[in-house]
Design an enzyme around this catalytic site. Structure first.
Site, short mmCIF file in Angstrom:
data_model
loop_
_atom_site.label_atom_id
_atom_site.label_comp_id
_atom_site.label_asym_id
_atom_site.label_seq_id
_atom_site.Cartn_x
_atom_site.Cartn_y
_atom_site.Cartn_z
N GLU A 1 20.80 -9.29 1.39
CA GLU A 1 21.75 -8.19 1.26
C GLU A 1 22.88 -8.21 2.29
O GLU A 1 22.97 -7.32 3.15
CB GLU A 1 21.02 -6.84 1.33
CG GLU A 1 19.92 -6.69 0.30
CD GLU A 1 19.24 -5.32 0.33
OE1 GLU A 1 19.52 -4.53 1.24
OE2 GLU A 1 18.42 -5.04 -0.56
N GLU B 1 13.98 -7.43 -5.24
CA GLU B 1 13.53 -6.11 -4.76
C GLU B 1 13.83 -5.08 -5.81
O GLU B 1 14.92 -5.06 -6.40
CB GLU B 1 14.28 -5.69 -3.48
CG GLU B 1 13.80 -6.31 -2.22
CD GLU B 1 14.56 -5.79 -1.00
OE1 GLU B 1 14.97 -4.61 -0.99
OE2 GLU B 1 14.75 -6.58 -0.07
O1 IFM Z 1 13.77 -1.35 2.84
C1 IFM Z 1 14.94 -1.89 2.30
C2 IFM Z 1 14.95 -3.40 2.42
O2 IFM Z 1 14.80 -3.81 3.74
C3 IFM Z 1 16.22 -3.96 1.87
N1 IFM Z 1 16.51 -3.46 0.56
C4 IFM Z 1 16.41 -2.06 0.33
C5 IFM Z 1 15.07 -1.54 0.84
C6 IFM Z 1 14.98 -0.02 0.59
O3 IFM Z 1 16.01 0.64 1.23
#
Ligand code: IFM
Length: 440
Positions: free
Chosen positions: A170, A349
């Site tokens: 990210e 994710e």
């Molecule tokens: O916890 C985070 C993760 O580290 C990166 N993506 C989003 C998740 C939720 O906010």
């Protein structure tokens, strides 16, 4: 429950489709002061008053550093065969740019423990824990080259245990959220800085891929991006929405595919582009990771970004306040597939923060999360029906953990963590996953 909306012959029921869970080093490991780990920017950020909602830090977190064997047993017991984790740069490299043997030993043991349990690790090299002593952080071009050194050292020493590697997690968060919005470390509020950081992060990713290919050609190499579905609040906000969409979503894919990013966006800063950078950033990827959580409404605003976002009244929200919008995931995947030539995609994710607690009978009833997974799996299936090449899905997260600026106030885990005792309790959603995975 979570497979209720999937077709009987859904590709997600195919045992070849990868299902895993994800975590990251700083959020679970704790043990920040052991084995010559250097402080990271998150260690220092947590110590600045007012930065973290509950005033907490990552010093202990889930104590995974000392409990990883048990945690991997739990992961295997749930039936997952894929695990996305990240390595901590400050554990692995010393201040002089030399590998730290103790850090290498830890990750060798962790990765070997995955393989012993037939769990395939999917390793991210950078999930935000930058060594705090890197001068200038991501504003310094040299950080991109130091990242490539780190990637090369790790691929050389641990490459035999890492079949799949992502450079960054990210980069939108490590640039815009960190240098402009200021919610993440180092907490600056400067638009031009954010665009500079974004440039250096993508440069780092490209250089890292090149370095790892030079070191070890058979790992599958990717990059993980986060996307958000964005909707114009009114017809008059369409231009603001396009600007937000350009920054949040398309900019990253534009740079990866050597297309011109939106001129409205690029006009907001002076990007430190040097000859050859565009090609390095577009170093071909073997796969692309997509993280998705929510949708926001966009309206034009007289601020340095040119827009504001807000959640929509009447739409169900998770505990962190994010709108639940599975249709946005399908729409983004279909748009990207139409507009870009992308490698195979993994949803790296996706998950929900809920206000979970263990009840008197020892259960954690997290129905909202169960429905969230059900509806997002259906959204992935729908994108695949529309021709998008998606090869896997990782739920965020294996267990409750340190949720950055929200500290421990938000629980994203399939497994509940009691932070006083470190007791792990699988939630109902974890048991759903266990049943679903066993049925395939
Ligand atoms: O916890 C985070 C993760 O580290 C990166 N993506 C989003 C998740 C939720 O906010």
């Amino acid at each position: 429950m979570i497979d209720q909306k999937l077709a009987a012959d859904s590709p997600l029921r195919d045992p070849g489709f990868e299902f895993g869970v994800a975590t990251s080093s700083f959020q679970i490991e704790g043990a920040t002061g052991v084995d010559d780990r250097r402080p990271s920017i998150w260690d220092t950020f947590c110590r600045e008053p007012g930065r973290i909602l509950d005033g907490s830090n990552g010093d202990i977190a889930c104590d995974h550093y000392h409990r990883f064997e048990d945690d991997l047993d739990m992961l295997a017991e749930l039936g997952f065969r894929h695990y996305r984790l990240s390595l901590a740069w400050p554990r692995l490299m010393d201040i002089n740019g030399r590998p730290n043997t103790k850090g290498l030993d830890f990750y060798r043991r962790l990765l070997e423990a995955c393989h012993e349990r037939q769990i395939v690790p999917n390793v991210t090299l950078y999930h935000w824990d930058l060594p705090a002593d890197m001068r200038g952080g991501w504003l310094n071009r040299d950080t991109a080259y130091r990242f490539a050194d780190y990637a090369s050292a790790v691929a050389y020493r641990l490459g035999d245990l890492m079949p799949r590697i992502a450079t960054l997690n990210e980069p939108w968060c490590s640039s815009i959220l960190s240098y402009d919005i200021g919610a993440h470390a180092p907490g600056h509020a400067n638009r031009a800085e954010a665009l500079t950081a974004a440039h250096h992060l993508l440069l780092a990713s490209g250089l890292g891929i090149q370095a790892m290919r030079a070191e070890r050609s058979n790992a599958s190499l990717g990059l993980v991006l986060n996307f958000e579905s964005l909707v114009a609040a009114t017809e008059d906000d369409q231009r603001a929405r396009d600007l937000a969409h350009a920054e949040r979503n398309r900019f990253w894919l534009d740079r990866l595919t050597q297309r011109e990013p939106s001129s409205d966006l690029m006009a907001q800063g002076q990007v430190p582009e040097r000859p050859g950078d565009a090609k390095i950033m577009a170093e071909p990827l073997d796969w692309l990771g997509v993280n998705y959580y929510t949708e926001s409404q966009v309206m034009r605003a007289d601020n340095r970004r040119g827009y504001d976002t807000f959640t929509k009244p009447g739409i169900e929200k998770t505990h962190i306040g994010w709108d639940i919008a599975p249709q946005g995931l399908t729409a983004l995947l279909v748009e990207f597939d139409r507009d870009y030539d992308l490698p195979p995609i993994y949803i790296t994710e996706n998950g929900a923060a809920c206000d979970d607690s263990v009840n008197a009978t020892g259960d954690v009833n997290d129905d909202q999360r169960r429905l969230y997974f059900r509806d997002h799996l259906a959204a992935v299936e729908s994108a695949m029906e529309n021709g998008v090449d998606i090869q896997g899905y990782y739920a965020w997260s294996l267990m409750d953990n340190f949720e950055w600026a929200f500290g421990y106030s938000q629980r994203f885990g399939l497994v509940h963590v009691d932070y006083d005792t470190q007791l792990r309790t699988p939630k109902q959603s974890a048991l759903d996953w266990q049943r679903f995975l066993a049925s395939r």
